[in-house]
Motif scaffolding. Sequence first.
Motif, PDB file in Angstrom:
ATOM      1  N   PRO A  57       1.778  77.997-110.518  1.00 50.47           N
ATOM      2  CA  PRO A  57       1.854  79.583-110.084  1.00 50.47           C
ATOM      3  C   PRO A  57       0.755  80.382-109.982  1.00 50.47           C
ATOM      4  CG  PRO A  57       3.471  78.750-111.969  1.00 50.47           C
ATOM      5  CD  PRO A  57       2.289  77.971-111.726  1.00 50.47           C
ATOM      6  N   SER A  58      -0.384  80.030-110.807  1.00 55.20           N
ATOM      7  CA  SER A  58      -1.697  80.750-110.558  1.00 55.20           C
ATOM      8  C   SER A  58      -2.205  80.227-109.051  1.00 55.20           C
ATOM      9  CB  SER A  58      -2.507  80.198-111.789  1.00 55.20           C
ATOM     10  OG  SER A  58      -2.073  80.538-112.846  1.00 55.20           O
ATOM     11  N   LYS A  59      -2.413  79.053-108.834  1.00 54.47           N
ATOM     12  CA  LYS A  59      -2.577  78.660-107.684  1.00 54.47           C
ATOM     13  C   LYS A  59      -2.104  79.598-106.192  1.00 54.47           C
ATOM     14  CE  LYS A  59      -4.668  73.733-108.236  1.00 54.47           C
ATOM     15  NZ  LYS A  59      -4.449  72.616-107.718  1.00 54.47           N
ATOM     16  N   ALA A  60      -0.782  79.364-106.506  1.00 53.04           N
ATOM     17  CA  ALA A  60       0.142  80.080-105.281  1.00 53.04           C
ATOM     18  C   ALA A  60      -0.052  81.500-105.346  1.00 53.04           C
ATOM     19  CB  ALA A  60       1.608  79.835-105.602  1.00 53.04           C
ATOM     20  N   ALA A  61      -0.458  82.196-106.689  1.00 54.31           N
ATOM     21  CA  ALA A  61      -0.723  83.665-106.409  1.00 54.31           C
ATOM     22  C   ALA A  61      -2.113  83.782-105.904  1.00 54.31           C
ATOM     23  CB  ALA A  61      -0.664  84.295-107.795  1.00 54.31           C
ATOM     24  N   PHE A  62      -2.987  82.808-106.027  1.00 53.63           N
ATOM     25  CA  PHE A  62      -4.473  83.012-105.714  1.00 53.63           C
ATOM     26  C   PHE A  62      -4.535  82.891-104.037  1.00 53.63           C
ATOM     27  CE2 PHE A  62      -8.531  80.824-104.438  1.00 53.63           C
ATOM     28  CZ  PHE A  62      -9.448  81.854-104.777  1.00 53.63           C
ATOM     29  N   PHE A  63      -3.762  81.931-103.707  1.00 58.61           N
ATOM     30  CA  PHE A  63      -3.699  81.417-102.194  1.00 58.61           C
ATOM     31  C   PHE A  63      -3.028  82.836-101.364  1.00 58.61           C
ATOM     32  CE2 PHE A  63      -3.221  76.702-103.087  1.00 58.61           C
ATOM     33  CZ  PHE A  63      -4.889  76.777-103.153  1.00 58.61           C
ATOM     34  N   SER A  64      -2.034  83.406-102.076  1.00 58.74           N
ATOM     35  CA  SER A  64      -1.363  84.332-101.207  1.00 58.74           C
ATOM     36  C   SER A  64      -2.327  85.580-101.329  1.00 58.74           C
ATOM     37  CB  SER A  64      -0.148  84.870-101.829  1.00 58.74           C
ATOM     38  OG  SER A  64       1.042  83.979-101.531  1.00 58.74           O
ATOM     39  N   ALA A  65      -3.132  85.840-102.433  1.00 58.53           N
ATOM     40  CA  ALA A  65      -4.042  86.998-102.520  1.00 58.53           C
ATOM     41  C   ALA A  65      -5.217  87.010-101.531  1.00 58.53           C
ATOM     42  CB  ALA A  65      -4.614  87.015-103.848  1.00 58.53           C
ATOM     43  N   VAL A  66      -5.661  85.358-101.215  1.00 63.18           N
ATOM     44  CA  VAL A  66      -6.665  85.028-100.197  1.00 63.18           C
ATOM     45  C   VAL A  66      -6.166  85.268 -98.967  1.00 63.18           C
ATOM     46  CG1 VAL A  66      -8.179  83.590 -99.661  1.00 63.18           C
ATOM     47  CG2 VAL A  66      -7.916  83.826-101.950  1.00 63.18           C
ATOM     48  N   ILE A 157       2.168  88.268-103.095  1.00 62.80           N
ATOM     49  CA  ILE A 157       1.582  87.503-104.254  1.00 62.80           C
ATOM     50  C   ILE A 157       2.385  87.232-105.353  1.00 62.80           C
ATOM     51  CG2 ILE A 157      -0.312  87.767-106.003  1.00 62.80           C
ATOM     52  CD1 ILE A 157      -1.905  89.760-104.088  1.00 62.80           C
ATOM     53  N   ILE A 158       3.257  88.335-105.772  1.00 62.22           N
ATOM     54  CA  ILE A 158       4.292  88.300-106.660  1.00 62.22           C
ATOM     55  C   ILE A 158       5.319  87.094-106.584  1.00 62.22           C
ATOM     56  CG2 ILE A 158       6.157  89.583-108.000  1.00 62.22           C
ATOM     57  CD1 ILE A 158       4.253  92.017-107.791  1.00 62.22           C
ATOM     58  N   ASP A 159       5.764  87.302-104.922  1.00 69.40           N
ATOM     59  CA  ASP A 159       6.940  86.161-104.753  1.00 69.40           C
ATOM     60  C   ASP A 159       6.165  84.651-104.942  1.00 69.40           C
ATOM     61  OD1 ASP A 159       9.188  85.415-103.104  1.00 69.40           O
ATOM     62  OD2 ASP A 159       7.561  84.772-101.992  1.00 69.40           O
ATOM     63  N   ALA A 160       5.065  84.551-104.618  1.00 72.15           N
ATOM     64  CA  ALA A 160       4.587  83.099-104.583  1.00 72.15           C
ATOM     65  C   ALA A 160       4.489  82.610-105.977  1.00 72.15           C
ATOM     66  CB  ALA A 160       3.082  83.219-103.968  1.00 72.15           C
ATOM     67  N   ASN A 161       3.997  83.720-106.940  1.00 70.53           N
ATOM     68  CA  ASN A 161       3.871  83.397-108.199  1.00 70.53           C
ATOM     69  C   ASN A 161       5.191  82.935-108.920  1.00 70.53           C
ATOM     70  OD1 ASN A 161       3.572  84.307-111.367  1.00 70.53           O
ATOM     71  ND2 ASN A 161       1.607  83.690-110.692  1.00 70.53           N
TER      72      ASN A 161
END
Length: 200
Positions: A57-66, A157-161
């Motif tokens: 989940p942290s990776k997904a949120a980070f990728f969506s933030a970048v 970002i929230i959706d990805a996490n």
Amino acid sequence: MPNKILYFFFFICLSTTLVFAQEEPPAEDETTVEEMEENFIKVQDTISREPLNILGPSKAAFFSAVIPGMGQAYNKKYWKIPLVYAAIGIPAYFYIRNDKEYDRYRDAYKNRLAGVDDSNSEFATISNDGLIRAQRTFRRNKELSLLLALAGYALNIIDANVDAHLLQFNVDENLALKPHMKYNEMENTANLGLTLNFKF
């Protein structure tokens, strides 16, 4: 004499049948309890879940933030990527459009205050108050569009996490909350409810 032969023949048939009936049938599957347990463990191993990826989940949120939409790609939910870009791109488009209109009306108002003749321009029929109101309207629309674009970015970002968390959620039949309907014969009605299954 024929009766004796008949009895003798009947006795032979009966004794042969009894002899064959007492023989043990060939064992089709002589598995021991230990072998059955080993087979059960092998089956359990084949249907066991993959180990949880705690950092997923942290990776997904980070990728969506970048890069917006990259977290959805990481979760293999590719159909969400166009929705992410629509949620960010449409407000961004309206922000740019409202910003240009705001600049046009602001420049026209500044030129009028500076004494520039605007009798031939498109703003000639608009009063000073009209120019001020138009600037306020376009500035408000511009700020609203910016807020919506930021909200779309945050939701991405929230959706990805959350989606990465739900991919690891246990949806086994042993733990399930299901709706059920039971017909009540006494009252001639249907009763609706939820059943919680919790098995070890």
